[in-house]
Design an enzyme around this catalytic site. Structure first.
Site, PDB file in Angstrom:
ATOM      1  N   SER A 127       0.829  -1.204   0.000  1.00  0.00           N
ATOM      2  CA  SER A 127       0.000   0.000   0.000  1.00  0.00           C
ATOM      3  C   SER A 127       0.862   1.251   0.000  1.00  0.00           C
ATOM      4  CB  SER A 127      -0.911   0.013   1.230  1.00  0.00           C
ATOM      5  OG  SER A 127      -1.551   1.267   1.385  1.00  0.00           O
ATOM      6  N   TYR A 152      -2.517  -0.142   9.896  1.00  0.00           N
ATOM      7  CA  TYR A 152      -2.655  -0.705   8.548  1.00  0.00           C
ATOM      8  C   TYR A 152      -1.341  -0.568   7.779  1.00  0.00           C
ATOM      9  CZ  TYR A 152      -3.980  -1.025   3.636  1.00  0.00           C
ATOM     10  OH  TYR A 152      -4.038  -1.354   2.307  1.00  0.00           O
TER      11      TYR A 152
END
Length: 325
Positions: A127, A152
């Site tokens: 990501s 995350y």
């Protein structure tokens, strides 16, 4: 020869599976159909994949025994590992979900891959969140990414580190992809474009964080899929020295101001938004911008869809899917 797509009921996973089916591949999809967002959307995506060459199993990658049992008889040569717990803000209140899916699940997939006879390659989702609060733009793969600002992001960086270990120890050909704000038909309902479109059509305010002073490298799903398939089909070569592990940015290479995105969305819908300007949310960043030099050089990646084309395509799909006139 078969391609395994984890997270096959997800936004990117279903689109990748469809692209592979369109070119005649055998595709095996797995997904745990979590209720992070409405499961009916995931089932509807799976319904679009009805094809003789597609098989699906509901399995959680964090369950090593169930994963092994589901995949034992399959002749898998390529793995596209997209299953993960997504969302920056959700990781603040539900950290356990990220540990199970993004850490335990990722290791389980690496363990499966290293024992998979005949495996050609494995690509996996990282990501752009790994760049944290970096202020240097555009973000490049050799930037430091050791200061994440959300759990995350930390799990995604951990996935890259674990990938490097497995590539080094077991010569596993791995490619990590740092996705930048993917959008398009069948997108996620927790993402800004869906939330804004839904609110505008219902005459409700949209929440514009950081008072609109944000930019994102919005990347259309078709462009993302082309890149995912390209890196999966051309894994890193093993020279016997460096681990056969590459990490690439995959984005549009053209950040758009959030307020500009809203302007384009308003034009596509034909309704002006009621804009509620709010402070920055914890874990969020003011800007993302992908340097895609490496993936363009190595795999010919060249995104072609500006938001002026992609956003109207999303709006058209959204109206059709939800029944809005």
């Amino acid at each position: 020869m078969a391609y395994l797509v984890t997270g096959a009921a997800g936004f990117i996973g279903a689109a990748v599976a469809q692209r592979l089916l369109d070119r005649g591949e055998q595709v095996i999809g797995i997904d745990n159909l979590s209720d992070y967002y409405p499961v009916h959307l995931k089932r509807d995506r799976l319904a679009t994949l009805a094809h003789p060459n597609f098989t699906f199993a509901e399995v959680d990658i964090a369950d090593a025994a169930a994963l092994k049992a589901a995949l034992a008889p399959q002749p898998i040569t390529h793995i596209i590992h997209l299953a993960a717990q997504a969302g920056v803000r959700y990781s603040i209140t539900n950290p356990e979900a990220y540990v199970q899916s993004n850490l335990v699940g990722h290791v389980n997939m690496l363990e499966y891959a290293r024992r998979c006879d005949g495996l050609v390659s494995m690509s996996y989702a990282s990501s752009s969140s790994v760049y944290g609060g970096n202020t240097k733009l555009p973000f490049a793969e050799d930037d430091r990414v050791d200061a994440p600002i959300s759990l995350y992001a930390a799990t995604k960086k951990a996935d890259e580190l674990m990938g490097n270990v497995y590539a080094h120890l077991f010569r596993l050909p791995l490619t990590g992809l740092r996705f930048f704000t993917v959008y398009g038909p069948w997108g996620r309902p927790d993402m800004a474009l869906w939330l804004f479109t839904d609110a505008i059509l219902q005459g409700k305010p949209i929440r514009v964080f950081n008072h609109g002073d944000m930019s994102r490298d919005f990347t259309f799903i078709d462009d993302i899929v082309a890149g995912v398939v390209a890196v999966t089909d051309s894994p890193p070569a093993d020279d016997g020295k460096a681990p056969p592990h590459c990490v690439y940015n995959i984005g549009n290479n053209k950040p758009e101001q959030l307020l500009r995105m809203i302007d384009v969305l308003e034009d596509a819908i034909g309704i002006k938004a009621i804009r509620s300007l709010e402070p920055m949310q914890p874990g969020d960043v003011p800007a993302t911008y992908a340097d895609i030099t490496a993936i363009a050089r190595d795999h010919g990646f060249a995104p072609t869809t500006p938001i002026e084309v992609g956003i109207p395509r999303f709006v058209e799909w959204f109206k059709s899917y939800t029944g809005f006139e």
